[in-house]
Design a protein around this motif. Sequence first.
Motif, PDB file in Angstrom:
ATOM      1  N   GLU A 122       3.104  -3.203   7.521  1.00  0.00           N
ATOM      2  CA  GLU A 122       3.141  -4.263   6.516  1.00  0.00           C
ATOM      3  C   GLU A 122       4.493  -4.967   6.456  1.00  0.00           C
ATOM      4  O   GLU A 122       5.530  -4.371   6.739  1.00  0.00           O
ATOM      5  CB  GLU A 122       2.811  -3.694   5.130  1.00  0.00           C
ATOM      6  CG  GLU A 122       1.451  -3.015   5.058  1.00  0.00           C
ATOM      7  CD  GLU A 122       1.144  -2.469   3.669  1.00  0.00           C
ATOM      8  OE1 GLU A 122       1.741  -2.939   2.693  1.00  0.00           O
ATOM      9  OE2 GLU A 122       0.307  -1.555   3.580  1.00  0.00           O
ATOM     10  N   ARG A 165       0.237  -8.306   7.695  1.00  0.00           N
ATOM     11  CA  ARG A 165      -0.377  -7.073   8.187  1.00  0.00           C
ATOM     12  C   ARG A 165      -0.354  -7.136   9.712  1.00  0.00           C
ATOM     13  O   ARG A 165      -0.734  -8.146  10.303  1.00  0.00           O
ATOM     14  CB  ARG A 165      -1.833  -6.949   7.697  1.00  0.00           C
ATOM     15  CG  ARG A 165      -1.967  -6.848   6.168  1.00  0.00           C
ATOM     16  CD  ARG A 165      -1.454  -5.490   5.671  1.00  0.00           C
ATOM     17  NE  ARG A 165      -1.716  -5.315   4.231  1.00  0.00           N
ATOM     18  CZ  ARG A 165      -0.906  -5.710   3.273  1.00  0.00           C
ATOM     19  NH1 ARG A 165       0.225  -6.328   3.589  1.00  0.00           N
ATOM     20  NH2 ARG A 165      -1.197  -5.498   2.003  1.00  0.00           N
ATOM     21  N   SER A 181       0.834  -1.198   0.000  1.00  0.00           N
ATOM     22  CA  SER A 181       0.000   0.000   0.000  1.00  0.00           C
ATOM     23  C   SER A 181       0.871   1.251   0.000  1.00  0.00           C
ATOM     24  O   SER A 181       2.043   1.207   0.385  1.00  0.00           O
ATOM     25  CB  SER A 181      -0.925   0.007   1.218  1.00  0.00           C
ATOM     26  OG  SER A 181      -0.167   0.112   2.414  1.00  0.00           O
TER      27      SER A 181
END
Length: 295
Positions: A246, A291, A144
Amino acid sequence: MLLNRLLDLGEEESIFLAEESLQDLLDLPVTRRIMEDGLDWDRSIQLKDIGIAFHIAGPEDFWLLLTDRYSRERILMDAADQFGAEAAKSITIDEGDFLSALIEYYALSLRDELLCESCSSTEELHYPEDRIARLVDLLRSNLSPAGERPILEVCCGNGLATQALIRLGFNPFAMDSDRCEICLALKKGLMDPARSFVLDARLLPRFFSGRPFHAVLGFMVGLIDASNWPFWREILLAAASLSESELLITVYSQKEANLIAKEMERAGWGGEVIDNQDPGGIYDQWVYRGRREAL
């Protein structure tokens, strides 16, 4: 250099660190000798809670910077009152900026062969375009946007996978324990000296506190087997501890990815193993994507 700006010194003034590597900043072998034997200096700059820079007038004119900020023994800070009383000036600098300046200093010194007697490497860098392209696709789907937060790539080697991150607009911190690999990429101008450093990844938490990185990534770690898993486990746990959000780790086999996934689950991560195989491929065939679980 960043160090010159932090110490408010002109770019023409030479600054040298007493220690020859980030890792030496933990044990301070040269600093200890200087503290025992003494030093002839005419003025100094105290860096509050970080260290001190001594001006040496001869035979060469330069500043010698000592810091014990990353050592468990604060041998300089124990003498801070003496140095502070004699310092020409005292300055306060941001610790994050100071670490960035150290990283740049050691990278430039490595690139310019100031830390080696000679460079025996004649290797030419060859980055297979197909692997970089596959990594770009993988990252687009599984990493992301970081916003203002930096990302960290561990075990970067000669910076091949780093090129995929750069193409996607990231400017990662990239590190490896092999100084020659990083040096080669620095000499070719393919890695950022302010964000490239040599270190045993297990020591990362000694320099970075908290969770300063949006994500931590490692490409083709291993090969991992029963004999070396304790070593890789230490590396991956130390690196993962610095990530706020992450993890992305690529390996050759599903067995390796599953092993990493189980260990990260025990450390509080949620994640998945991704099949990224291509016919006849070797690199980045399996992926662990993690995550951080909300606590």
